[in-house]
Motif scaffolding. Sequence first.
Motif, mmCIF file in Angstrom:
data_model
loop_
_atom_site.group_PDB
_atom_site.id
_atom_site.type_symbol
_atom_site.label_atom_id
_atom_site.label_comp_id
_atom_site.label_asym_id
_atom_site.label_seq_id
_atom_site.Cartn_x
_atom_site.Cartn_y
_atom_site.Cartn_z
ATOM 1 N N GLY A 1 -3.399 2.658 -7.012
ATOM 2 C CA GLY A 1 -2.086 3.098 -6.556
ATOM 3 C C GLY A 1 -0.933 2.642 -7.426
ATOM 4 N N PRO B 1 1.460 7.824 -6.091
ATOM 5 C CA PRO B 1 0.448 8.745 -5.577
ATOM 6 C C PRO B 1 0.145 9.871 -6.547
ATOM 7 N N THR B 2 -1.124 10.209 -6.679
ATOM 8 C CA THR B 2 -1.587 11.373 -7.442
ATOM 9 C C THR B 2 -2.535 12.125 -6.500
ATOM 10 N N GLN C 1 -3.581 9.594 -3.464
ATOM 11 C CA GLN C 1 -2.657 9.662 -2.327
ATOM 12 C C GLN C 1 -3.292 9.135 -1.040
ATOM 13 N N PHE D 1 -2.365 5.741 -0.075
ATOM 14 C CA PHE D 1 -1.015 5.609 0.476
ATOM 15 C C PHE D 1 -0.959 6.076 1.929
#
Length: 171
Positions: A53, A57-58, A62, A65
């Motif tokens: 992280g 976020p990707t 994500q 998160f």
Amino acid sequence: MILPPSFFNQPVLDVAPQLLGKYLVRRMGRRIIALPITELEAYDGPHDLACHGRFGPTPRTQVMFGHAGNFYVYLIYGMYWMLNIVTGPVGYPAAILIRGVGHLDGPGKVTKHLSIDKQFDNQPNTSATGLWIEDRGLLIPSQQIITTPRIGVTYAGPMWSQVPYRFVAKI
DNA sequence: GCAGTGATCATA
DNA sequence: ATGATCACTGCC
């Protein structure tokens, strides 16, 4: 008792030692495999240079998160699925990598043996999915828990590759 | 000690 | 579209 989201919605370094000795359970039809968690690693937030992280976020990360208690599952080296469970509040990327259950050691062996793959990514900790973690009353005394640096994170630099975020239970 | 394996992400 | 990287494992 299946562990509720509130169990995971705490700082990851608090959850990690408590998760040792809890049972990872996989149901496939009539077949059930239940093995105690013996080894895991904590990944703790945007400042942890080993944590996925740390770049924000990707599409892949994500989940970290998101909601505590959801599984974060991803493929590494084109071959091995890594099983994690998200901890802490929404918006804060933290998770625990399950590295060993029963006498299986190695995160890729755990997922191979239990047929865990992408289908469980971002799924909650419930029996409905066929994969969950439950408390069966096994208590690991703190004297039986050792901590070491995490495995395979030399890219994280001299500090973050050395913090004692790996927890191993002697069962 | 190192090859295998393919998704992921940054760069363009 | 391309290329580097990768929270690993098994065989040399």
